[in-house]
Motif scaffolding. Structure first.
Motif, short mmCIF file in Angstrom:
data_model
loop_
_atom_site.label_atom_id
_atom_site.label_comp_id
_atom_site.label_asym_id
_atom_site.label_seq_id
_atom_site.Cartn_x
_atom_site.Cartn_y
_atom_site.Cartn_z
N ILE A 200 -22.37 -6.80 9.51
CA ILE A 200 -21.15 -6.06 9.82
C ILE A 200 -20.17 -6.88 8.50
O ILE A 200 -20.29 -8.00 8.54
CB ILE A 200 -20.52 -6.60 11.18
N GLY A 201 -19.52 -6.03 7.80
CA GLY A 201 -18.71 -6.67 6.58
C GLY A 201 -17.30 -6.70 7.02
O GLY A 201 -16.63 -5.54 7.00
N PHE A 202 -16.64 -7.97 7.14
CA PHE A 202 -15.45 -7.76 7.56
C PHE A 202 -14.47 -7.27 6.24
O PHE A 202 -13.61 -6.54 6.55
CB PHE A 202 -14.77 -9.13 8.09
N LEU A 203 -14.73 -7.71 5.18
CA LEU A 203 -13.93 -7.49 3.89
C LEU A 203 -14.22 -5.92 3.84
O LEU A 203 -13.40 -5.31 3.59
CB LEU A 203 -14.53 -8.30 2.79
N LYS A 204 -15.54 -5.67 3.92
CA LYS A 204 -15.80 -4.35 3.62
C LYS A 204 -15.12 -3.17 4.52
O LYS A 204 -14.76 -2.16 4.31
CB LYS A 204 -17.63 -3.96 3.96
N ALA A 205 -14.92 -3.78 5.81
CA ALA A 205 -14.26 -2.87 6.78
C ALA A 205 -12.90 -2.83 6.28
O ALA A 205 -12.12 -1.72 6.32
CB ALA A 205 -14.19 -3.56 8.05
N GLY A 206 -12.04 -3.92 5.95
CA GLY A 206 -10.90 -3.82 5.39
C GLY A 206 -10.81 -2.93 4.29
O GLY A 206 -9.72 -2.17 4.09
N LEU A 207 -11.69 -2.75 3.16
CA LEU A 207 -11.61 -2.08 2.06
C LEU A 207 -11.83 -0.41 2.35
O LEU A 207 -11.32 0.31 2.02
CB LEU A 207 -12.71 -2.46 1.11
N GLN A 208 -12.73 -0.28 3.50
CA GLN A 208 -12.96 0.86 3.83
C GLN A 208 -11.84 1.77 4.70
O GLN A 208 -11.56 2.95 4.28
CB GLN A 208 -14.05 1.07 4.89
N PHE A 209 -11.20 0.86 5.47
CA PHE A 209 -10.17 1.73 6.62
C PHE A 209 -8.65 1.38 6.16
O PHE A 209 -7.74 2.16 6.53
CB PHE A 209 -10.45 1.05 7.90
N SER A 210 -8.46 0.45 5.23
CA SER A 210 -7.04 0.31 4.94
C SER A 210 -6.44 1.52 3.89
O SER A 210 -7.28 2.02 3.19
CB SER A 210 -6.90 -1.03 3.88
N ASP A 211 -5.02 1.65 4.10
CA ASP A 211 -4.76 2.94 3.18
C ASP A 211 -4.52 2.49 2.01
O ASP A 211 -4.79 3.43 0.82
CB ASP A 211 -3.26 3.31 3.84
N ARG A 212 -4.20 1.13 1.66
CA ARG A 212 -4.10 0.84 0.35
C ARG A 212 -4.66 -0.65 0.16
O ARG A 212 -4.69 -1.38 0.99
CB ARG A 212 -2.65 0.50 -0.13
N ILE A 213 -5.52 -0.77 -0.96
CA ILE A 213 -6.12 -2.05 -1.35
C ILE A 213 -5.29 -2.68 -2.59
O ILE A 213 -5.09 -1.90 -3.76
CB ILE A 213 -7.52 -1.76 -1.96
N THR A 214 -4.80 -3.91 -2.41
CA THR A 214 -4.38 -4.49 -3.75
C THR A 214 -5.17 -5.65 -4.22
O THR A 214 -5.90 -6.38 -3.10
CB THR A 214 -2.87 -4.87 -3.76
N ALA A 222 -9.82 -4.38 -12.17
CA ALA A 222 -10.43 -3.62 -13.36
C ALA A 222 -11.99 -4.31 -12.98
O ALA A 222 -12.94 -3.60 -13.05
CB ALA A 222 -10.08 -3.51 -14.62
N GLU A 223 -11.99 -5.56 -12.97
CA GLU A 223 -13.35 -6.29 -12.94
C GLU A 223 -14.00 -5.90 -11.51
O GLU A 223 -15.12 -5.73 -11.51
CB GLU A 223 -13.27 -7.66 -12.92
N ALA A 245 -4.72 -1.34 -6.42
CA ALA A 245 -3.83 -1.77 -7.68
C ALA A 245 -3.96 -3.28 -7.74
O ALA A 245 -4.17 -3.88 -6.73
CB ALA A 245 -2.51 -1.32 -6.83
N GLY A 246 -3.24 -3.58 -8.74
CA GLY A 246 -3.38 -5.04 -9.24
C GLY A 246 -2.09 -5.45 -9.12
O GLY A 246 -1.27 -5.09 -9.89
N LEU A 475 5.20 -0.75 -3.14
CA LEU A 475 3.99 -0.11 -2.55
C LEU A 475 4.30 0.23 -1.02
O LEU A 475 3.82 1.26 -0.77
CB LEU A 475 3.08 -1.19 -2.58
N TYR A 476 4.83 -0.64 -0.18
CA TYR A 476 4.95 -0.35 1.14
C TYR A 476 5.89 0.95 1.24
O TYR A 476 5.56 1.85 2.09
CB TYR A 476 5.95 -1.56 1.45
N ARG A 477 6.85 1.07 0.45
CA ARG A 477 7.77 2.45 0.69
C ARG A 477 7.09 3.46 0.36
O ARG A 477 7.11 4.45 0.88
CB ARG A 477 8.98 2.19 -0.15
N ASP A 478 6.22 3.58 -0.86
CA ASP A 478 5.33 4.79 -1.21
C ASP A 478 4.46 5.03 0.04
O ASP A 478 4.27 6.28 0.26
CB ASP A 478 4.45 4.39 -2.43
#
Ligand code: ADP
Length: 486
Positions: A200-214, A222-223, A245-246, A475-478
């Motif tokens: 079970i990947g906690f960060l993976k879950a966050g990246l999978q399910f969040s609407d936006r990733i920063t 980019a890296e 986004a960065g 970002l939040y408003r978009d």
């Protein structure tokens, strides 16, 4: 424009609990975002330090059973921060830092401790707490990664979700047998769910399910799309495409203000830069170094870990000392590195000195008193010490990676001709290239006018939260608009 309500979810927050840059960011965002029309409240675990700081003990919003023990959700303020607190003594009332016990080992129930934080964040997102319905939930790092997963599987109206990656090296992976106990449904066990290489990947879950990733710099954004920088998650990050986004971090320019810093003996600004000499002298004296104004004094403030590349610096210590330069180091971490620097100090008395430990006031003196700050990281999502160094006129000497690449302008001939350099960069991150950078730094130091120009440029750099805060607010408003609200 109407104001937005954002719930920030973090496992540490400055000045209450801090092990690294995440705490600084979580602590600074609410104040930085207020002028942008964002009301941010921070949800944190009820560690002893948080419970002690909570003014009047907070007020109880909800009571629940949370992974085998009673828990309360408290609302209150501490150190000027609006907080919601997960008061679950069976999970958080412990000594040690947020993640490890006094024996230096991770708490074995960490998956439950941080799932509890995510679970409460999801409850709030679903409107299960009276008076609470945020427009956006902003989670940070693996500890809060399950928030978006719990929200997704609840199958009820939910707010927009953002996750910020402060360091991809920490991913929070736990055994598959925890799926049910963590309250995740059987269908979550899939590549499109929380499954990550059989765990079970906690960060993976966050990246999978969040609407936006920063993440915390454009270069790091980019890296982490590449196999070299993605630490196994690059495929997923590439697949999320335009949702990633960065946004650079800032620093709290009231805490880090050389003109009004109570932690340094001689406050200074651009007009009174010469006073810095007194801070240098105080720093040299404090570390038992020769109080020589002409010796190039390097500083290091860092966790001592492979990421930070300080083994490379250790290899160059002899050359550095022989050149007449000095070095002060403040840090703690890997025992081999701690030993290495202590031995280097013993071998070069009066030139090299170190303090093993964590010391916030001493970090201020090093920023104010050293001529240059070395940050030779192998990777660096953003990095905060070089931002403080810019503000304090300690010329940053940095590896050209991640946020270090984005925040320092290398003082090569072209940049200097344009009056634009703010520091020294080197690449690739090898001992040879670091040695070359130290030679370039020493050359510049010998030309005091050039050095002063570099310092002035550095001090004029905007390292505040103003621009980053505007980007987060955008970002939040978009996101709210994209989800049909706002
Ligand atoms: P990371 O989060 O990877 O450790 P950052 O540069 O992003 O690195 O943030 C580190 C923060 O912690 C900075 O604010 C830095 O000044 C501080 N810091 C690191 N080590 C020490 C130390 N030994 N004593 C005091 N402050 C430290």
């Amino acid at each position: 424009m109407s104001r937005l309500t954002v719930l920030s979810v973090a496992s540490e927050v400055f000045p209450l609990v801090k092990t690294g840059g995440l705490a600084d960011v979580a602590g600074a965002l609410p104040r930085a975002l207020a002028p942008e029309g964002v009301d941010m409240t921070t949800l944190v675990p009820g560690y002893p330090a948080v419970m002690r700081a909570l003014e009047h003990g907070g007020s109880v919003l909800a009571v629940a059973d949370l992974f085998g023990g009673p828990a309360r959700v408290l609302s209150g303020t501490a150190e000027g921060l609006a907080l919601l607190v997960v008061d679950a003594p069976h999970l958080f009332d412990r000594p040690g830092n947020p993640y490890v016990g006094p024996d230096g080992r991770d708490w074995p129930d960490n998956p439950f401790r941080f799932a509890a934080l995510a679970r409460v964040a999801a409850m709030i997102g679903l409107g299960d707490l009276p008076g609470w319905r945020p427009d956006v939930i902003h989670a940070h790092d693996w500890q809060t990664g399950l928030t978006a997963a719990y929200l997704a599987y609840a199958d009820r109206p939910r707010p927009g979700t953002v996750i910020t990656v402060h360091n991809l090296a920490f991913q929070g992976q736990f055994g598959p047998e925890l799926l049910g106990p963590l309250g995740l449904p059987p269908e979550a066990w899939s590549v499109a769910g929380v499954e990550y290489y059989g765990q079970i990947g906690f960060l993976k879950a966050g990246l999978q399910f969040s609407d936006r990733i920063t993440t915390v710099s454009p270069s790091y954004a980019a890296e982490i799309r590449t196999p070299a920088g993605g630490m196994g998650l690059d495929g997923l990050i590439r697949a999320r495409g335009a949702d990633v986004a960065g946004i650079l971090n800032g620093i709290d320019d009231t805490v880090w203000d050389p003109a009004a810093d109570p932690l340094i003996p001689a406050p200074f600004d651009l007009k009174t830069l010469k006073r810095r000499g007194d801070d240098k002298k105080a720093l040299q004296t404090r570390f038992g170094l020769a109080a020589d104004p002409d010796a190039l004094l390097y500083g290091v403030i860092s966790r001592l870990s492979w990421q930070k590349g300080l083994d490379l610096l250790l290899g160059e210590i002899g050359t550095l000392a022989a050149s007449g330069a000095q070095l002060v180091l403040l840090g703690s971490g890997e025992p081999a590195l701690e030993r290495g620097f202590l031995e280097a100090a013993a071998a070069h008395p009066g030139r090299i000195a170190c303090r093993i430990g964590y010391d916030e006031p001493l970090a201020h003196l090093i920023q104010a008193g050293s001529d240059a700050l070395i940050v030779p990281s192998r990777f660096e999502p953003c990095g905060l010490t070089q931002l403080c160094a810019l503000r304090y006129g300690a010329v940053p000497v940095v590896a050209r990676v991640g946020g270090l690449a984005d925040t320092i302008v290398d003082a090569n001939e072209m940049a200097r001709a344009a009056g634009a350099g703010t520091g020294i960069q080197f690449s690739p991150v090898t001992a040879e290239m670091l040695a070359g950078a130290l030679i370039r730094t020493a050359d510049l130091w010998r030309d005091r006018d050039a050095w002063t120009r570099l310092q002035r440029n550095a001090m004029k750099t905007d390292v505040s939260w103003r621009r980053p805060a505007a980007r987060y607010a955008g970002l939040y408003r978009d996101l709210v608009a994209a989800r049909g609200g706002g």
